[in-house]
Structure formats: structure tokens, C-alpha cells
Motif scaffolding. Structure first.
Motif, PDB file in Angstrom:
ATOM      1  N   PRO B 140       0.892  -1.103   0.130  1.00  0.00           N
ATOM      2  CA  PRO B 140      -0.166   0.064   0.067  1.00  0.00           C
ATOM      3  C   PRO B 140       0.913   1.208   0.122  1.00  0.00           C
ATOM      4  O   PRO B 140       0.474   2.263  -0.453  1.00  0.00           O
ATOM      5  N   GLN B 141       2.178   1.277   0.651  1.00  0.00           N
ATOM      6  CA  GLN B 141       2.825   2.419   0.569  1.00  0.00           C
ATOM      7  C   GLN B 141       3.654   2.545  -0.510  1.00  0.00           C
ATOM      8  O   GLN B 141       4.144   3.624  -0.977  1.00  0.00           O
ATOM      9  N   PRO B 144       1.617   4.427  -4.153  1.00  0.00           N
ATOM     10  CA  PRO B 144       1.596   5.856  -4.638  1.00  0.00           C
ATOM     11  C   PRO B 144       2.865   6.228  -5.250  1.00  0.00           C
ATOM     12  O   PRO B 144       2.730   7.083  -6.331  1.00  0.00           O
ATOM     13  N   VAL B 215      -4.818  10.664  -5.399  1.00  0.00           N
ATOM     14  CA  VAL B 215      -4.508   9.694  -4.660  1.00  0.00           C
ATOM     15  C   VAL B 215      -3.381  10.070  -3.593  1.00  0.00           C
ATOM     16  O   VAL B 215      -3.425   9.733  -2.503  1.00  0.00           O
ATOM     17  N   ARG B 216      -2.468  10.828  -4.202  1.00  0.00           N
ATOM     18  CA  ARG B 216      -1.385  11.442  -3.294  1.00  0.00           C
ATOM     19  C   ARG B 216      -2.025  12.298  -2.225  1.00  0.00           C
ATOM     20  O   ARG B 216      -1.611  12.190  -0.937  1.00  0.00           O
ATOM     21  N   LYS B 218      -5.031  12.173  -0.989  1.00  0.00           N
ATOM     22  CA  LYS B 218      -6.030  11.311  -0.279  1.00  0.00           C
ATOM     23  C   LYS B 218      -5.097  10.726   1.171  1.00  0.00           C
ATOM     24  O   LYS B 218      -5.506  10.454   1.995  1.00  0.00           O
ATOM     25  N   LEU B 219      -4.037  10.145   0.402  1.00  0.00           N
ATOM     26  CA  LEU B 219      -3.046   9.663   1.435  1.00  0.00           C
ATOM     27  C   LEU B 219      -1.945  10.616   2.150  1.00  0.00           C
ATOM     28  O   LEU B 219      -1.185  10.008   3.009  1.00  0.00           O
TER      29      LEU B 219
END
Lengths: 221, 221
Positions: B140-141, B144, B215-216, B218-219
């Protein structure tokens, strides 16, 4: 038939094909580097006309496929009275395509030169041309050489497409041999190995050597 | 001078649009294969067995430095020599999927390597199994930072689909060739194919950048 027997029998054609591939590679590389430099500098220009032309060129060549560009140059340009011989059309198409990708590398390389270098060359009264040629470009070159190594491999692979307009390169010879002998595994296997050798033992070491030489010249090692 | 005929363009548009569908399907299916297989190739280089790492690494290097068009021919023609008949679509998807899997494996590798070492140690401290570590902590990491590269190769695979025309997949260039030789007019079909490529790849590149940014954010990156 084993691969060795196969190569023993067909090596003259494979070799002549590989020779054409190398010629296409070198000519396309020279053209590609020249276009990259021009388009990369133009994209950084403050003149909107020059900048617009470079952006258009880069977007068109990066936005469409090399096959499309090759067919367009070879089949469509003659309709406008510009007939280009197939060998020439081949490396022009590949070189113009790589030039568009290279232009972005040149731009990135120039932008990566620290601002102080620009200011210092201004302070010692250099003209813009002198500044670019003597201060900025050499440093930009060192920064952008590693990605150029990858691009050169892409270029070598791109030259295989010139076989589609019947330039007698390695890919073309392989297809011809395949059509007459049906020894597909041997012929395509041999061609794959030759391309691999060219990439791994010629292009990559050459680019690494360039990287080392350039960074030594710039006093970075 | 050859004249551009709009009514011919309208006449061939339905066929070109149908072919665009095939092109997009080929790119999508090839990419789906590449995304999954690429992960396997990336993880294959991280096993504790040096031999496996070496073999996978060399395989990826080999595929990456040889032309896709040659690989397409290899898959298509070599199968029948050993009694395996693959349709053009099947062999095309295998070749293009495998080729891009190798590129994507490098992107994943970069992503996985960018995950901080403390994350591994923390996962070990929590007594996670290797599979759990990858699935719940590392991957998951790793995604991105890999997104930009993944997006570039999605556009890349789309632009490489014309190579499938050589084994008879009815994508855009194959259709344009057919239209051209039926009507002895190459200007419109090849030009329209170029425009269709631009019309898809330019907005796609923009959308991918937008998506990556979201996405960036959101994370929280």
C-alpha cells in the motif's frame, strides 16, 4: 536444427541485417540528439512562437505511435511530392520520435543546473549563447546522461520497426528467413539474442563510459 | 498535390472507430496482464534465494532490451513449431503483457525500495508473516510513488499496440492498412489514425496526472 547449426548456416544474412540495424541506430541517434537539443532549448525559450513550435512537435511525436509516424513519413509524404527513400525514411522517423522524448530530457537537464550558475555567468558578462554553451549545457549534459542511456535502448528497439517499410534490417532478415524456412524458434531466438548483445554489450557500456568520462571532466568524481 | 477528401474520411470513420475499440481493448487487456505479472516479477527479485533473483533479474533485462515487435513474432510463430497454436490476439496479449510486465516490475521495485526501513522493522516487531507485511504494510505504501510510472506505461502500451498489426490483430493501423490498399488512398486513413492516437493519449496523460495528484492528497503525501 539447433541454434548453433542455424547460425552457422544463416550468419551472413543475420550479420548484414545487424549491420543495417546498427547503421539505422547510429543515424537515428545523431538526428535524435540534434532534434532533442533544438527542441529542448526552444521549449525553454521566452519567445512564445518558438516555445509553441517545440511543444507542438513534442506532443505530436510523443502522443502518437512510432509505427504511425513511420507510415505517415513513408506512405503519406510522397503524396505531397516529398518522396523519401525507405532507408532514409526509417532513421528519420525513429530519430524524430526519439528527439521528442530527448527534448524533455534536455529541458529537465538544463532546469536542473543550479540558479547560481546562471547568475554567476551573468555576473562575468557572458552573452546568453556563451552562457548556454560554456556553463549550462556541459553541466546539464552530466545530469541528463543516465536517462539518455535508457532512451538509447528504446532507440535501438525502435529501429526494429523500420522492417515494416522493408528496410533490410535484422528484424526484416529474420522475417524473411522465417518465411522461407519456418525455423521460427531458431531465427527469432537468434535475432533476440543479437539485439540483446547489441543493447547489453555495446549501447549500455558506451553510455556508461560517456557518463563516467563526462562526470570526470566536470570534476565530479 | 494530393487532395484531402472529407467525404472519404466520413466513409471510413465507422471502421476506424471500431478499430479504436480493438486498440483500447488490446491496451487494456495487455496492461491488466502486465500489472499482475509485473508484481510477480518485482517480488521474484526479492526472494531470499540468490539464484531466483538472478534469473528473474536477467529475464527482465533481456525482455527490456529486445524489441517488442520481435517478441510478438516469437510468441506467434514459435508456438506452432511445438504444436501450440495461439490466435493473434492471444499471442499479442502474451507478448505485450510480458514486455510491459518487465517495465512495470522496475516501477514496483522502485516503489517497494522507497518504503522506509522502519516500516519493515515495525511489521516484523508486530510478528507479521512475510505475506502480511507485503500485503498490509509495504505494497500500500509502495503504490503511490509508483503511480506516475504506472500511468506512463499505460499510455506507452496504448502507443505500442500498432505493433500487433503485424500478426493480424485488427487494431487501428491494421485497419488503416486495409482501407488504404482497398481504396489506394493512404492520406486520410493514416492521418486519422494519428489524430485518434493524439486525441486519446493527450487527455489520458492529463487524466493520469490528475488521478495521481488526488491519490497523493488522499494519502496525505
Amino acid at each position: 536444427m539447433s541454434l548453433i547449426d542455424f547460425v552457422a548456416q544463416f550468419w551472413p544474412r543475420l550479420l548484414s541485417g545487424a549491420g543495417v540495424t546498427v547503421a539505422q541506430f547510429l543515424l537515428a541517434a545523431v538526428l535524435g540528439v540534434a532534434i532533442s537539443l533544438f527542441m529542448g532549448l526552444m521549449k525553454l525559450s521566452t519567445n512564445p512562437l518558438l516555445k509553441g513550435a517545440a511543444v507542438t512537435y513534442i506532443e505530436i511525436f510523443r502522443g502518437t505511435s512510432l509505427v504511425v509516424q513511420l507510415y505517415w513519413i513513408f506512405f503519406v509524404l510522397p503524396l505531397f511530392g516529398i518522396t523519401i527513400e525507405k532507408f532514409t525514411a526509417g532513421y528519420i522517423a525513429v530519430g524524430m520520435n526519439i528527439g521528442a522524448y530527448g527534448a524533455e530530457l534536455v529541458r529537465g537537464g538544463i532546469l536542473s543546473v543550479p540558479k547560481g550558475q546562471w547568475e554567476a555567468s551573468l555576473a562575468i558578462n557572458m552573452s546568453p549563447a556563451q552562457r548556454m554553451r560554456r556553463i549550462i549545457l556541459p553541466q546539464a549534459l552530466v545530469n541528463m546522461l543516465p536517462p539518455w542511456g535508457n532512451l538509447m535502448i528504446e532507440l535501438l528497439k525502435g529501429t526494429a520497426l523500420v522492417s515494416l517499410i522493408s528496410v533490410a534490417d535484422l528484424m526484416f532478415q529474420a522475417r524473411q528467413i522465417n518465411a522461407t524456412t519456418f525455423l521460427s524458434a531458431q531465427v527469432f531466438g537468434a535475432a533476440l539474442i543479437i539485439y540483446y548483445i547489441l543493447a547489453r554489450f555495446f549501447v549500455t557500456p558506451l553510455m556508461r563510459w560517456l557518463e563516467r568520462t563526462m562526470s570526470r571532466k566536470m570534476g565530479k568524481v | 498535390m494530393f487532395e484531402w477528401k472529407w467525404d472519404f474520411v466520413w466513409e471510413i470513420m465507422p471502421r476506424l472507430i471500431e478499430a479504436t475499440g480493438n486498440t483500447l481493448l488490446a491496451a487494456g487487456a495487455g496492461y491488466a496482464i502486465a500489472v499482475v505479472l509485473g508484481l510477480a516479477l518485482a517480488l521474484g527479485q526479492r526472494t531470499p534465494y540468490a539464484v531466483v533473483t538472478f534469473v528473474v533479474r536477467e529475464f527482465v533485462e533481456f525482455i527490456r532490451s529486445t524489441p517488442l515487435i520481435l517478441q510478438i513474432f516469437f510468441v506467434f510463430y514459435v508456438g506452432p513449431q511445438f504444436g501450440i497454436r495461439l490466435s493473434p490476439w492471444m499471442s499479442g496479449m502474451i507478448a505485450i503483457g510480458l514486455h510491459y510486465a518487465c517495465y512495470l516490475s522496475e516501477v514496483y521495485r522502485g516503489g517497494i525500495e522507497s518504503v522506509a526501513k522502519g516500516q519493515w522493522e515495525a511489521a516484523t516487531a508486530l510478528n507479521m508473516t512475510t505475506a502480511q507485511k507485503y500485503r498490509r504494510i509495504i505494497i500500500p505504501q509502495a503504490i503511490p510513488p509508483a503511480l506516475a510510472g504506472m500511468g506512463n506505461y499505460l499510455v506507452g502500451i496504448f502507443k505500442d499496440t500498432p505493433m500487433l498489426s503485424v500478426i493480424g490483430v485488427a487494431e487501428l493501423i491494421h485497419t488503416a492498412n486495409a482501407i488504404g490498399s482497398e481504396n489506394y488512398r493512404f492520406l486520410e486513413p493514416y492521418t486519422m489514425v494519428g489524430i485518434i492516437f493524439l486525441a486519446i493519449s493527450l487527455p489520458a496523460a492529463g487524466l493520469i496526472r490528475l488521478f495521481e495528484g488526488r491519490v497523493r492528497r488522499k494519502l496525505g503525501l
